[in-house]
Design a protein around this motif. Structure first.
Motif, PDB file in Angstrom:
ATOM      1  N   LYS A  69     -15.965 -70.135   4.743  1.00 49.42           N
ATOM      2  CA  LYS A  69     -16.562 -69.737   3.472  1.00 49.42           C
ATOM      3  C   LYS A  69     -16.645 -70.949   2.568  1.00 49.42           C
ATOM      4  O   LYS A  69     -15.791 -71.830   2.648  1.00 49.42           O
ATOM      5  CB  LYS A  69     -15.670 -68.715   2.764  1.00 49.42           C
ATOM      6  N   THR A  70     -17.633 -70.976   1.714  1.00 48.75           N
ATOM      7  CA  THR A  70     -17.718 -72.059   0.751  1.00 48.75           C
ATOM      8  C   THR A  70     -17.198 -71.544  -0.585  1.00 48.75           C
ATOM      9  O   THR A  70     -17.709 -70.574  -1.122  1.00 48.75           O
ATOM     10  CB  THR A  70     -19.156 -72.571   0.633  1.00 48.75           C
ATOM     11  N   ALA A  71     -16.134 -72.194  -1.088  1.00 46.28           N
ATOM     12  CA  ALA A  71     -15.530 -71.763  -2.343  1.00 46.28           C
ATOM     13  C   ALA A  71     -16.375 -72.230  -3.520  1.00 46.28           C
ATOM     14  O   ALA A  71     -17.281 -73.051  -3.359  1.00 46.28           O
ATOM     15  CB  ALA A  71     -14.112 -72.319  -2.449  1.00 46.28           C
ATOM     16  N   LYS A  75     -15.820 -76.784  -1.971  1.00 48.86           N
ATOM     17  CA  LYS A  75     -15.081 -77.055  -0.738  1.00 48.86           C
ATOM     18  C   LYS A  75     -15.181 -75.865   0.194  1.00 48.86           C
ATOM     19  O   LYS A  75     -15.336 -74.723  -0.241  1.00 48.86           O
ATOM     20  CB  LYS A  75     -13.608 -77.315  -1.062  1.00 48.86           C
ATOM     21  N   SER A  76     -15.048 -76.133   1.482  1.00 53.20           N
ATOM     22  CA  SER A  76     -15.107 -74.991   2.385  1.00 53.20           C
ATOM     23  C   SER A  76     -13.740 -74.663   2.963  1.00 53.20           C
ATOM     24  O   SER A  76     -12.871 -75.517   3.115  1.00 53.20           O
ATOM     25  CB  SER A  76     -16.146 -75.226   3.475  1.00 53.20           C
ATOM     26  N   GLN A  77     -13.575 -73.389   3.238  1.00 52.59           N
ATOM     27  CA  GLN A  77     -12.326 -72.896   3.798  1.00 52.59           C
ATOM     28  C   GLN A  77     -12.622 -72.342   5.182  1.00 52.59           C
ATOM     29  O   GLN A  77     -13.366 -71.373   5.321  1.00 52.59           O
ATOM     30  CB  GLN A  77     -11.763 -71.791   2.899  1.00 52.59           C
ATOM     31  N   ILE A  78     -12.053 -72.973   6.197  1.00 54.34           N
ATOM     32  CA  ILE A  78     -12.250 -72.469   7.557  1.00 54.34           C
ATOM     33  C   ILE A  78     -11.355 -71.255   7.767  1.00 54.34           C
ATOM     34  O   ILE A  78     -10.148 -71.311   7.551  1.00 54.34           O
ATOM     35  CB  ILE A  78     -11.961 -73.569   8.595  1.00 54.34           C
ATOM     36  N   ILE A  79     -11.983 -70.148   8.162  1.00 55.09           N
ATOM     37  CA  ILE A  79     -11.271 -68.886   8.338  1.00 55.09           C
ATOM     38  C   ILE A  79     -10.751 -68.796   9.760  1.00 55.09           C
ATOM     39  O   ILE A  79      -9.686 -68.261  10.025  1.00 55.09           O
ATOM     40  CB  ILE A  79     -12.245 -67.690   8.145  1.00 55.09           C
ATOM     41  N   SER A 100     -20.279 -62.519   5.445  1.00 54.69           N
ATOM     42  CA  SER A 100     -19.344 -62.942   4.400  1.00 54.69           C
ATOM     43  C   SER A 100     -18.944 -64.396   4.615  1.00 54.69           C
ATOM     44  O   SER A 100     -18.167 -64.950   3.850  1.00 54.69           O
ATOM     45  CB  SER A 100     -18.102 -62.053   4.432  1.00 54.69           C
ATOM     46  N   ASN A 101     -19.478 -65.021   5.669  1.00 54.51           N
ATOM     47  CA  ASN A 101     -19.109 -66.405   5.956  1.00 54.51           C
ATOM     48  C   ASN A 101     -20.229 -67.094   6.733  1.00 54.51           C
ATOM     49  O   ASN A 101     -21.214 -66.457   7.098  1.00 54.51           O
ATOM     50  CB  ASN A 101     -17.804 -66.436   6.743  1.00 54.51           C
ATOM     51  N   LYS A 147      -2.072 -64.935   7.210  1.00 55.69           N
ATOM     52  CA  LYS A 147      -2.676 -66.176   6.704  1.00 55.69           C
ATOM     53  C   LYS A 147      -2.611 -66.241   5.194  1.00 55.69           C
ATOM     54  O   LYS A 147      -2.331 -67.288   4.613  1.00 55.69           O
ATOM     55  CB  LYS A 147      -4.143 -66.273   7.157  1.00 55.69           C
ATOM     56  N   SER A 192      -9.857 -78.415   5.692  1.00 60.01           N
ATOM     57  CA  SER A 192     -10.505 -77.137   5.389  1.00 60.01           C
ATOM     58  C   SER A 192      -9.799 -75.954   6.037  1.00 60.01           C
ATOM     59  O   SER A 192      -9.958 -74.828   5.606  1.00 60.01           O
ATOM     60  CB  SER A 192     -11.954 -77.138   5.863  1.00 60.01           C
ATOM     61  N   VAL A 194      -6.359 -75.978   6.526  1.00 58.11           N
ATOM     62  CA  VAL A 194      -5.099 -75.885   5.794  1.00 58.11           C
ATOM     63  C   VAL A 194      -5.351 -75.469   4.346  1.00 58.11           C
ATOM     64  O   VAL A 194      -4.564 -74.740   3.749  1.00 58.11           O
ATOM     65  CB  VAL A 194      -4.369 -77.244   5.827  1.00 58.11           C
ATOM     66  N   GLY A 195      -6.488 -75.910   3.811  1.00 58.12           N
ATOM     67  CA  GLY A 195      -6.792 -75.633   2.421  1.00 58.12           C
ATOM     68  C   GLY A 195      -6.185 -76.685   1.524  1.00 58.12           C
ATOM     69  O   GLY A 195      -5.388 -76.383   0.636  1.00 58.12           O
TER      70      GLY A 195
ATOM     71  N   GLY B 142     -13.702 -58.816   5.193  1.00 57.66           N
ATOM     72  CA  GLY B 142     -14.437 -59.664   4.255  1.00 57.66           C
ATOM     73  C   GLY B 142     -13.638 -59.906   2.986  1.00 57.66           C
ATOM     74  O   GLY B 142     -13.598 -61.030   2.469  1.00 57.66           O
ATOM     75  N   GLU B 145     -10.922 -62.395   3.666  1.00 56.49           N
ATOM     76  CA  GLU B 145     -11.462 -63.758   3.763  1.00 56.49           C
ATOM     77  C   GLU B 145     -11.608 -64.354   2.367  1.00 56.49           C
ATOM     78  O   GLU B 145     -11.276 -65.520   2.141  1.00 56.49           O
ATOM     79  CB  GLU B 145     -12.829 -63.746   4.448  1.00 56.49           C
ATOM     80  N   LEU B 148      -8.182 -65.168   1.015  1.00 52.70           N
ATOM     81  CA  LEU B 148      -7.644 -66.367   1.656  1.00 52.70           C
ATOM     82  C   LEU B 148      -8.274 -67.624   1.071  1.00 52.70           C
ATOM     83  O   LEU B 148      -7.586 -68.603   0.759  1.00 52.70           O
ATOM     84  CB  LEU B 148      -7.901 -66.309   3.171  1.00 52.70           C
ATOM     85  N   THR B 149      -9.589 -67.588   0.900  1.00 50.51           N
ATOM     86  CA  THR B 149     -10.298 -68.738   0.340  1.00 50.51           C
ATOM     87  C   THR B 149      -9.815 -69.039  -1.072  1.00 50.51           C
ATOM     88  O   THR B 149      -9.537 -70.187  -1.410  1.00 50.51           O
ATOM     89  CB  THR B 149     -11.818 -68.470   0.333  1.00 50.51           C
ATOM     90  N   ASP B 150      -9.688 -68.003  -1.873  1.00 56.06           N
ATOM     91  CA  ASP B 150      -9.195 -68.195  -3.235  1.00 56.06           C
ATOM     92  C   ASP B 150      -7.785 -68.764  -3.237  1.00 56.06           C
ATOM     93  O   ASP B 150      -7.484 -69.690  -3.989  1.00 56.06           O
ATOM     94  CB  ASP B 150      -9.198 -66.869  -3.999  1.00 56.06           C
ATOM     95  N   SER B 152      -6.330 -70.516  -1.047  1.00 57.13           N
ATOM     96  CA  SER B 152      -6.253 -71.886  -0.551  1.00 57.13           C
ATOM     97  C   SER B 152      -6.912 -72.893  -1.481  1.00 57.13           C
ATOM     98  O   SER B 152      -6.531 -74.053  -1.496  1.00 57.13           O
ATOM     99  CB  SER B 152      -6.923 -72.001   0.817  1.00 57.13           C
ATOM    100  N   GLN B 153      -7.914 -72.461  -2.224  1.00 57.53           N
ATOM    101  CA  GLN B 153      -8.729 -73.440  -2.934  1.00 57.53           C
ATOM    102  C   GLN B 153      -8.592 -73.407  -4.446  1.00 57.53           C
ATOM    103  O   GLN B 153      -8.881 -74.397  -5.111  1.00 57.53           O
ATOM    104  CB  GLN B 153     -10.211 -73.241  -2.576  1.00 57.53           C
TER     105      GLN B 153
END
Lengths: 237, 237
Positions: A69-71, A75-79, A100-101, A147, A192, A194-195, B142, B145, B148-150, B152-153
């Motif tokens: 996902k792109t925050a 930056k992107s977060q690899i799921i 969603s990604n 996670k 990405s 690890v975040g 979704g 995800e 998780l993105t939030d 981490s980022q």
DNA sequence: TTGTTTGACTGACTTTTGTCAGTCTTTTTG
DNA sequence: CAAAAAGACTGACAAAAGTCAGTCAAACAA
């Protein structure tokens, strides 16, 4: 870029053995096989974009795909990193929402596309398959909870150690007394997962190397001391 | 502690309207209703424990339940706050695994328990219901995800702002020009949602208060400037 | 009612992590 | 092959967040 390939029938596909399709009935395998479309993809190609409408599901025959996902900060977060036997895009199809990604090839891949209708028809007519998919979905939620907890509570150092362990489990090849992560990831991509910032990954990796828990072989990482990594990742305690 | 209550039939249950059961056929509603068990719970009681075997699913008629995991550092991470109409525990049942989290009552609740067999039988015989559940599961992935993105980022400040917005959407009651979060959470619990230290929550909340985006009314938080909060949460950009 | 416990809060300080600016190395490409 | 671009890396510094120690206030119990 993408080229359509000789369509190996699903019946003969080696990666089916461990996939959601493993227990599918013979006639259904044939239906799927008939409608599917095997396509070869190069590193860097995009399989689908976040926000677009899903038209079917993807089944990876070979290669590796990063799902991210792109925050809002760019930056992107690899799921997830998907490999042979993994399915992609069925969440969006089943939730009747847009993707969603985004999914991008990170190691040259051959991927089958199964159109929406063929997939859904099989799903709704074969209860055991439906159950299998539901089981996978429910399991994934547990994984995501884990996670999320790790991302919120662990330090970057712990998370990196944990990610390396997971990568070695998923992409590891056995050496003598060690385990090589057989997958090329840039430092930015590791960051990405690890975040964190790329620089932090670089610093921590050289620290791990200095401590002798990992070793670098070209672009690949070799785990020298899995127990040590597990301790660093706060796996116990 | 828990007391069994007069069993309102599901047919008449107000919270069913917006739940997974909303489109269930009349006969199935009766089956469920027949086997279910309505129980009254007090704040602090535990509905189920992480690691134990699921024996059925829970359906919340009233009250609020926090669903959380305990991290290896001993701190807990709240995954979700469940309220009337929400189902709990079906992930574990469907994944055929033990509970991946713990559920504790945080506002006195009446909760129905539907035994495993009754739930699964209905699920597998009523395809529309099965589809509905699958859709919910996929949707949740979704959502996870996104979380998780939030986690981490985003910074703690952004995450807290976002959590307050979400809480006001889920538990908000309208005032004039503002919105009260009608739920009592300790600072420690808010910290467990955001994934940070209690002190950080306290400091940020007083900062938000000083900036006029929130106000405190007893134990409850009132959102004075949702747009401001959204900006702080980096909702745009 | 008063002592006790719990939760909210504050300030000082440390640690962690991110950012920026720049070098070095490797890969790609014209 | 040489130039350019991308990626890996380093050091200095700033900002964010956590920790610790302690005060204050509210809720609870004897």
């Amino acid at each position: 870029m993408s080229s359509k390939f000789s369509n190996t029938p699903c019946e003969l596909c080696a990666s089916r053995k461990h996939s959601l399709f493993s227990e599918l009935s013979a006639p259904s395998v044939c239906t799927i096989s008939e409608f599917k479309n095997s396509i070869s993809h190069k590193k860097g190609q995009i399989l689908y974009y976040e926000g677009t409408r899903p038209l079917g599901v993807f089944c990876i025959k070979s290669g590796v795909v990063k799902v991210y996902k792109t925050a809002s900060n760019g930056k992107s977060q690899i799921i997830h990193l998907a490999k042979a036997g993994d399915f992609l895009g069925y969440h969006a199809l089943l939730s009747e929402e847009n993707y969603s990604n985004t999914a991008t090839i990170i190691e040259d891949a051959t991927i089958c596309f199964i159109p929406r209708e063929a997939f859904l028809k099989t799903l709704f007519t074969e209860t055991p398959f439906f159950k299998r998919v539901t089981k996978a979905l429910s399991h994934e939620i547990g994984v995501m909870e884990e996670k999320l907890t790790d991302a919120s509570q662990k330090s970057i150092r712990e998370r990196l150690a944990f990610v390396l362990l997971q990568l070695s489990q998923t992409f590891g090849v056995e050496g003598d007394e060690n385990r090589k992560i057989d997958l090329i990831l840039s430092r930015e991509e590791i960051a990405s997962i690890v975040g964190t910032a790329t620089e932090s990954v670089i610093r921590l990796l050289s620290e791990f190397k200095k401590d002798g828990v990992i070793k670098l072989e070209g672009k690949k990482i070799i785990i020298m001391d899995p127990k040590g990594l597990a301790r660093m990742s706060d796996f116990y305690a």
